[in-house]
Design an enzyme around this catalytic site. Structure first.
Site, mmCIF file in Angstrom:
data_model
loop_
_atom_site.group_PDB
_atom_site.id
_atom_site.type_symbol
_atom_site.label_atom_id
_atom_site.label_comp_id
_atom_site.label_asym_id
_atom_site.label_seq_id
_atom_site.Cartn_x
_atom_site.Cartn_y
_atom_site.Cartn_z
ATOM 1 N N ASN A 23 -8.662 0.122 -21.680
ATOM 2 C CA ASN A 23 -8.136 1.294 -22.394
ATOM 3 C C ASN A 23 -6.698 1.138 -22.880
ATOM 4 O OD1 ASN A 23 -6.706 1.513 -20.064
ATOM 5 N ND2 ASN A 23 -7.408 3.566 -19.508
ATOM 6 N N ASP A 29 -9.099 -2.299 -15.563
ATOM 7 C CA ASP A 29 -9.912 -1.138 -15.171
ATOM 8 C C ASP A 29 -11.390 -1.536 -15.032
ATOM 9 O OD1 ASP A 29 -10.566 -1.377 -17.919
ATOM 10 O OD2 ASP A 29 -8.921 -0.027 -18.440
ATOM 11 N N ASP A 103 -13.785 -3.151 -1.441
ATOM 12 C CA ASP A 103 -12.776 -3.257 -0.399
ATOM 13 C C ASP A 103 -12.774 -1.974 0.428
ATOM 14 O OD1 ASP A 103 -10.288 -4.321 0.814
ATOM 15 O OD2 ASP A 103 -10.126 -5.433 -1.065
ATOM 16 N N ASP A 205 -10.364 -4.752 4.953
ATOM 17 C CA ASP A 205 -8.942 -5.059 4.963
ATOM 18 C C ASP A 205 -8.385 -5.056 6.393
ATOM 19 O OD1 ASP A 205 -6.557 -5.302 3.108
ATOM 20 O OD2 ASP A 205 -5.909 -3.612 4.344
ATOM 21 N N GLU A 270 -11.138 -9.388 6.884
ATOM 22 C CA GLU A 270 -9.857 -10.080 6.715
ATOM 23 C C GLU A 270 -9.194 -10.185 8.086
ATOM 24 O OE1 GLU A 270 -5.552 -9.965 4.464
ATOM 25 O OE2 GLU A 270 -6.481 -8.099 5.112
ATOM 26 N N HIS A 332 -5.271 -12.626 -3.478
ATOM 27 C CA HIS A 332 -4.217 -11.853 -4.148
ATOM 28 C C HIS A 332 -2.947 -11.731 -3.304
ATOM 29 C CE1 HIS A 332 -6.029 -9.194 -1.300
ATOM 30 N NE2 HIS A 332 -5.060 -8.331 -1.471
ATOM 31 N N ASP A 333 -2.930 -12.358 -2.135
ATOM 32 C CA ASP A 333 -1.733 -12.311 -1.285
ATOM 33 C C ASP A 333 -1.036 -13.674 -1.198
ATOM 34 O OD1 ASP A 333 -2.267 -9.632 -0.576
ATOM 35 O OD2 ASP A 333 -3.504 -10.235 1.127
HETATM 36 C C1 GLC Z 1 -4.300 -6.969 3.329
HETATM 37 C C2 GLC Z 1 -4.356 -7.025 1.824
HETATM 38 C C3 GLC Z 1 -2.951 -6.891 1.290
HETATM 39 C C4 GLC Z 1 -2.403 -5.552 1.739
HETATM 40 C C5 GLC Z 1 -2.506 -5.382 3.245
HETATM 41 C C6 GLC Z 1 -2.318 -3.953 3.650
HETATM 42 O O1 GLC Z 1 -3.609 -8.040 3.863
HETATM 43 O O2 GLC Z 1 -4.979 -8.209 1.416
HETATM 44 O O3 GLC Z 1 -2.889 -7.012 -0.101
HETATM 45 O O4 GLC Z 1 -1.053 -5.452 1.355
HETATM 46 O O5 GLC Z 1 -3.768 -5.759 3.740
HETATM 47 O O6 GLC Z 1 -3.426 -3.194 3.282
#
Ligand code: GLC
Length: 532
Positions: A23, A29, A103, A205, A270, A332-333
């Protein structure tokens, strides 16, 4: 033995803010994701061929941690679209045989979640105990010495309750009290909400943090010169009370049972802890836990043939026979793989990840050999970077996917929330689609091969002795035996192969055909061979 989709398939992580902006507001998105599903898997080897996508949070959120601070678990943030868009995404993905994993953020909510707003309103409201509220110690100091992952103490003061609340991440992410049965019931209902809509699983998470020691005792200090910043209390403590209390394992089993009651679903956790404890998250054959506790160890393994071999062998010996391995090189971390290892290692990393025994998870852009983005100090958006300095920001690995060479890499018409990478005009999806020897072409070949090969998808793994600098192993199922030979070194090498071996592919996609006796490898070259 036939395996589940989450064992044989390849998972692809989408960070929705940066995948594709439909968008034009500068933020990716859900409609953007839908528009690129054919790229991910259109049923032909022209597409990447992934079997499942895991989408990082798209829920309503004040975005203090870019969606990992959830203000409503059962809706879609208007920034990303609507619940209807989500249903459409699910239907369109399923039409293409792509499973959808979402997630689930169980350890903490946003401080703007109605639960927390109520909880903080008084000491005796119905949700007063849904979070961790504590008085200061008699000497006026904080309730305990725990540190936040994002720097500083894990406690913030709330003037209304005149108490501190616990947050192991940003102050905008208060930890939920899972020992309160109402919290547990509410969070399990969130799973049911999405399962009823048809999702195929959850990435959970920091799920290991949801059961802490009930007394929240002080943790011992350790001398850790690697603590990432001066205010990094977290990494200067031995984390013995803040996660993985033994009460977590029955809870993992309960969650597993819930997921399994909806069919062939997956729970991926995770979990960042030492391997002997980590492996317990698989549970036992009688009381299974998570389907896949994420295995992040290759992210920190030194990139040498010897260290990587040792790590894979360790995993092969650690995971119980009924459990299933998995490997991750990127998310992504973390620093982007190509920046962490160097571009010369990227192709071997792909061959390794996609030929080991266990479920591979890719992070979007990994298939392009994407490098870390260039982030100026005034462009830092990540709370970890804002609180702990530019070198700790995760914005580097969250820059938009470059789809083509047009302005903003074809990510969208608006100014992207983070800058596109400076090399987008050459390193982009369209350019790599057009190049039959690109990194993307290699990922596609490997992913499609994996689908057709029982040896790769579910066969046995065996290490093969080699000279230093080389890591070799076989994968075998029924009458199919494949040999993988990876030259990690900067020098040409040779590796013995039986007569009648056949090169299926090499990492630069420029050779094939029979080879007998000795395989010559160029620097950093990897080769996949068929032995029978
Ligand atoms: C996990 C996620 C990270 C987030 C953290 C708190 O490690 O991968 O991106 O900042 O949890 O939720």
């Amino acid at each position: 033995m036939s395996k589940h989709w989450w064992q044989t398939g390849v998972v692809y992580q989408i960070y929705p803010r940066s995948f594709k902006d439909d968008n034009g507001d500068g933020v990716g998105d859900l409609p953007g994701i839908i528009s690129k599903l054919d790229y991910l898997n259109d049923g032909t080897p022209n597409s990447l061929g992934v079997d499942a996508i895991w989408i990082s949070p798209f829920y309503p959120s004040p975005m203090k941690d870019f969606g990992y601070d959830v203000a409503d678990y059962c809706d879609v943030n208007p920034l990303f679209g609507t619940l209807d868009d989500f249903d459409r995404l699910l239907a369109e993905a399923h039409k293409r045989g792509i499973r959808v994993i979402i997630d689930w953020v169980p350890n903490h909510t946003s401080d703007e979640h109605p639960w927390f707003i109520e909880s903080r309103s008084s000491r005796d409201n119905p949700k007063a105990d849904w979070y961790f509220w504590r008085d200061a110690k008699p000497d006026g100091s904080l309730p305990n010495n725990w540190g936040s992952h994002f720097g500083g103490p894990a406690w913030s003061y709330d003037a209304t309750r005149s108490q501190y609340y616990l947050h192991q991440f940003d102050p905008g992410q208060p930890d939920l009290n899972w020992r309160n049965p109402q919290v547990k019931a509410a969070m399990l209902d969130v799973l049911r909400f999405w399962l009823a809509r048809g999702v195929d699983g959850f990435r959970m998470d920091v799920v290991y943090m949801i059961m802490k020691h009930p007394d929240l005792p002080d943790q011992p200090w350790v001398n850790n010169p690697q603590a990432r910043a001066a205010n990094d209390l977290y990494f200067r403590q031995e984390q013995i009370y803040s996660h993985s209390h033994p009460d977590i394992f029955p809870l993992m089993h309960e969650i597993r049972t819930l997921l399994d009651s909806y069919g062939d679903k997956v729970g991926i956790g995770e979990i960042w802890i030492e391997p002997e404890k980590w492996v317990q998250y698989y549970g036992t054959p009688e009381q299974p836990g998570l389907h896949l506790p994420f295995n992040f160890r290759l992210i920190t393994t030194p990139w040498t043939a010897e260290a990587v071999r040792a790590e894979v062998e360790f995993m092969e010996s650690l995971i119980p026979a009924w459990g299933w391995p998995n490997y991750v090189l990127n998310n992504h971390d973390q620093q982007r793989l190509a920046s962490r290892l160097g571009q010369q290692h990227v192709r071997n990393a792909a061959l390794l990840l996609l030929t080991l025994r266990g479920t591979p998870t890719l992070y979007m852009g990994e298939e392009l050999g994407m490098l870390n983005g260039h982030i100026q100090p005034d462009q830092v958006r990540d709370p970890q970077g804002l609180r702990m300095g530019l070198e700790n920001t995760r914005d580097f690995c969250r820059t938009p996917i470059p789809w083509d060479a047009s302005p903003n890499g074809g990510f969208g018409t608006g100014t992207p929330w983070l800058p596109v990478n400076p090399d987008y005009e050459t390193r982009n999806v369209a350019a790599q689609q057009a190049d039959s020897q690109s990194v993307l072409a290699l990922y596609k070949r490997l992913i499609w091969l994996r689908k057709q090969s029982a040896a790769l998808a579910q066969g046995r793994y065996a290490s093969v002795a080699s000279e230093p600098g080389i890591y070799a192993y076989t994968r075998q199922a029924d009458d199919e035996t494949l040999l993988v030979v990876l030259n990690f070194s900067s020098e040409a090498r040779q590796h013995p192969v039986p007569s009648q071996a056949e090169i299926v592919l090499n990492t630069t996609l420029d050779r094939g055909g029979p080879v007998s006796g000795a395989l010559n490898l160029s620097p950093y070259e990897g080769v996949l061979l068929k032995l029978s």
